[in-house]
Design a protein around this motif. Structure first.
Motif, PDB file in Angstrom:
ATOM      1  N   GLY A  29       1.310  12.482  -3.622  1.00  0.00           N
ATOM      2  CA  GLY A  29       1.747  12.038  -2.307  1.00  0.00           C
ATOM      3  C   GLY A  29       0.757  11.140  -1.599  1.00  0.00           C
ATOM      4  O   GLY A  29       0.681  11.146  -0.363  1.00  0.00           O
ATOM      5  N   PHE A  30       0.017  10.345  -2.344  1.00  0.00           N
ATOM      6  CA  PHE A  30      -1.050   9.507  -1.789  1.00  0.00           C
ATOM      7  C   PHE A  30      -0.454   8.176  -1.351  1.00  0.00           C
ATOM      8  O   PHE A  30       0.132   7.444  -2.150  1.00  0.00           O
ATOM      9  N   THR A  31      -0.625   7.849  -0.072  1.00  0.00           N
ATOM     10  CA  THR A  31       0.047   6.690   0.510  1.00  0.00           C
ATOM     11  C   THR A  31      -0.855   5.455   0.554  1.00  0.00           C
ATOM     12  O   THR A  31      -2.064   5.537   0.343  1.00  0.00           O
ATOM     13  N   LYS A  32      -0.236   4.325   0.885  1.00  0.00           N
ATOM     14  CA  LYS A  32      -1.017   3.094   1.037  1.00  0.00           C
ATOM     15  C   LYS A  32      -2.049   3.256   2.159  1.00  0.00           C
ATOM     16  O   LYS A  32      -3.177   2.771   2.040  1.00  0.00           O
ATOM     17  N   ALA A  33      -1.680   3.929   3.236  1.00  0.00           N
ATOM     18  CA  ALA A  33      -2.651   4.153   4.319  1.00  0.00           C
ATOM     19  C   ALA A  33      -3.876   4.896   3.801  1.00  0.00           C
ATOM     20  O   ALA A  33      -5.013   4.589   4.188  1.00  0.00           O
ATOM     21  N   GLN A  34      -3.672   5.872   2.922  1.00  0.00           N
ATOM     22  CA  GLN A  34      -4.800   6.617   2.361  1.00  0.00           C
ATOM     23  C   GLN A  34      -5.626   5.760   1.405  1.00  0.00           C
ATOM     24  O   GLN A  34      -6.845   5.916   1.320  1.00  0.00           O
ATOM     25  N   VAL A  35      -4.966   4.853   0.676  1.00  0.00           N
ATOM     26  CA  VAL A  35      -5.700   3.918  -0.187  1.00  0.00           C
ATOM     27  C   VAL A  35      -6.615   3.051   0.655  1.00  0.00           C
ATOM     28  O   VAL A  35      -7.807   2.872   0.356  1.00  0.00           O
ATOM     29  N   ILE A  36      -6.070   2.484   1.730  1.00  0.00           N
ATOM     30  CA  ILE A  36      -6.876   1.637   2.610  1.00  0.00           C
ATOM     31  C   ILE A  36      -8.026   2.437   3.207  1.00  0.00           C
ATOM     32  O   ILE A  36      -9.179   1.983   3.244  1.00  0.00           O
ATOM     33  N   VAL A 107     -16.286  -4.957   4.372  1.00  0.00           N
ATOM     34  CA  VAL A 107     -15.336  -3.852   4.408  1.00  0.00           C
ATOM     35  C   VAL A 107     -13.923  -4.355   4.667  1.00  0.00           C
ATOM     36  O   VAL A 107     -12.947  -3.854   4.082  1.00  0.00           O
ATOM     37  N   ALA A 108     -13.763  -5.372   5.515  1.00  0.00           N
ATOM     38  CA  ALA A 108     -12.428  -5.905   5.788  1.00  0.00           C
ATOM     39  C   ALA A 108     -11.821  -6.539   4.545  1.00  0.00           C
ATOM     40  O   ALA A 108     -10.598  -6.535   4.373  1.00  0.00           O
ATOM     41  N   ASP A 109     -12.658  -7.090   3.665  1.00  0.00           N
ATOM     42  CA  ASP A 109     -12.159  -7.655   2.408  1.00  0.00           C
ATOM     43  C   ASP A 109     -11.512  -6.557   1.561  1.00  0.00           C
ATOM     44  O   ASP A 109     -10.456  -6.764   0.953  1.00  0.00           O
ATOM     45  N   LEU A 110     -12.157  -5.411   1.494  1.00  0.00           N
ATOM     46  CA  LEU A 110     -11.597  -4.291   0.734  1.00  0.00           C
ATOM     47  C   LEU A 110     -10.277  -3.812   1.344  1.00  0.00           C
ATOM     48  O   LEU A 110      -9.322  -3.502   0.619  1.00  0.00           O
ATOM     49  N   ALA A 111     -10.214  -3.760   2.668  1.00  0.00           N
ATOM     50  CA  ALA A 111      -8.982  -3.336   3.328  1.00  0.00           C
ATOM     51  C   ALA A 111      -7.850  -4.321   3.047  1.00  0.00           C
ATOM     52  O   ALA A 111      -6.701  -3.915   2.806  1.00  0.00           O
ATOM     53  N   TRP A 112      -8.166  -5.608   3.068  1.00  0.00           N
ATOM     54  CA  TRP A 112      -7.157  -6.623   2.741  1.00  0.00           C
ATOM     55  C   TRP A 112      -6.629  -6.421   1.328  1.00  0.00           C
ATOM     56  O   TRP A 112      -5.421  -6.448   1.085  1.00  0.00           O
ATOM     57  N   ALA A 113      -7.541  -6.205   0.367  1.00  0.00           N
ATOM     58  CA  ALA A 113      -7.126  -5.997  -1.021  1.00  0.00           C
ATOM     59  C   ALA A 113      -6.276  -4.734  -1.147  1.00  0.00           C
ATOM     60  O   ALA A 113      -5.254  -4.726  -1.845  1.00  0.00           O
ATOM     61  N   ALA A 114      -6.679  -3.670  -0.491  1.00  0.00           N
ATOM     62  CA  ALA A 114      -5.924  -2.421  -0.565  1.00  0.00           C
ATOM     63  C   ALA A 114      -4.524  -2.588   0.005  1.00  0.00           C
ATOM     64  O   ALA A 114      -3.554  -2.006  -0.508  1.00  0.00           O
ATOM     65  N   ASN A 115      -4.389  -3.398   1.045  1.00  0.00           N
ATOM     66  CA  ASN A 115      -3.065  -3.634   1.617  1.00  0.00           C
ATOM     67  C   ASN A 115      -2.143  -4.366   0.661  1.00  0.00           C
ATOM     68  O   ASN A 115      -0.917  -4.269   0.757  1.00  0.00           O
ATOM     69  N   LEU A 116      -2.719  -5.097  -0.301  1.00  0.00           N
ATOM     70  CA  LEU A 116      -1.922  -5.752  -1.340  1.00  0.00           C
ATOM     71  C   LEU A 116      -1.519  -4.776  -2.445  1.00  0.00           C
ATOM     72  O   LEU A 116      -0.918  -5.194  -3.431  1.00  0.00           O
TER      73      LEU A 116
END
Length: 309
Positions: A29-36, A107-116
């Motif tokens: 049950g791991f969501t995109k929000a949790q990935v980010i 850190v924002a670069d990682l968040a951008w990638a995770a959102n993809l």
């Protein structure tokens, strides 16, 4: 902006994110929000290991049970504040002479990638300089891939032998789980040329295979691998990449490629630690970093000259 999208500020950068409640790892049950959230929290230890290394993503827009694709030419998606470099296209990329690849530096670069839904981050064993030119490899990697009827225990046995050999050659090896079935042994190096790490790694793999042919294989043929651990020396090819330390893996349990201590390898070998204990989730990894810091301390480590075997 559609209701599924929203703007967030991360480390001073404005980022549009979407579908945060989408489940990407259904088994847990791991969501995109949790990935980010994971990538933002792990950034202080992950970023030094990908700095200056052009990133290849594995993207899973419909989660790990859906279709995935590799993406090297990723700069076209990137916000203007994500640094990119243009590099010659490796032989495996058809129809292009160059690739516009991103570098994850903040850190924002990682968040951008995770959102993809770029769940996995893969990087080469070389960096680019400030002008974007590829430098000589600065890391050696030996990827331990267990064949049928083998697992983490057998990988630990081989990893110990490799670690001792690398130390004897004046190197400072570190080790991590792949986050999947196997493990990887690394060492920071100074290479004489781009193919130097491949030559050295191949010789090492051949020598260990010759010493224990029933336990270790250096050739890729699947028919040779039951009951043995493959030492994949070919990951040192400059055109190849390996999963980064602290990267998620697109596996059912949302596991992570996790740095471990040699004492943990020893404990699995002598039976005092269950091999299953070397399977880590995001919560496990964040807790380990809080307790131990970065066990994969190669980003600023001494780079020893690589022997030319």
């Amino acid at each position: 902006m559609s209701p599924a999208k929203q703007r967030v500020e991360i480390a001073g950068r404005q980022l549009a994110v979407s579908n945060l409640e989408k489940v990407l790892f259904p088994e847990v049950g791991f969501t995109k929000a949790q990935v980010i959230d994971y990538y933002v929290r792990i950034a202080p230890v992950l970023l030094p290991h990908v700095a200056g290394r052009p990133v290849t993503f594995t993207r899973w827009p419909d989660g790990v049970e859906g279709q995935a694709f590799f993406e090297k030419n990723s700069a076209r998606h990137a916000p203007e504040w994500v640094r990119s470099v243009t590099i010659p296209s490796p032989g495996s990329s058809r129809g292009r002479e160059t690739l516009d690849m991103v570098l994850l530096e903040h850190v924002a670069d990682l968040a951008w990638a995770a959102n993809l839904a770029a769940l996995e981050i893969h990087v080469p064993q070389w960096q680019v300089d400030d002008a974007g030119a590829a430098q000589l490899p600065d890391l050696l990697v030996l990827d331990l891939d267990p064949g049928p009827e083998t697992g983490i225990l057998e990988c630990c046995l081989v990893a110990e032998r490799l670690g001792a050999r690398l130390e004897a050659d004046g190197l400072d090896p570190v080790v991590k789980t792949s986050g999947s079935k196997g493990m990887q042994v690394y060492a920071p190096i100074e290479a004489a040329d781009r193919e130097h790490p491949s030559r050295y790694a191949r010789t090492l793999a051949q020598e260990l295979s010759a010493e224990t042919p029933d336990d270790v294989v250096w050739r890729m043929e699947k028919a040779l691998r039951p009951g043995k651990v493959l030492i994949d020396w070919s990951q040192n090819n400059p055109a190849k990449t390996t999963v980064a330390p602290y990267s998620l893996r697109a596996r059912a349990g949302a596991t992570v490629s996790t740095p471990i201590g040699w004492d943990e390898v020893d404990a699995v070998r002598d039976g005092s630690l269950d091999p299953a204990a070397l399977r880590f989730t995001t919560d496990d990894v964040l807790a380990r970093v809080e307790e131990y810091g970065d066990l994969f301390d190669v980003a600023g480590a001494r780079r020893a000259p690589l022997p030319d075997l």
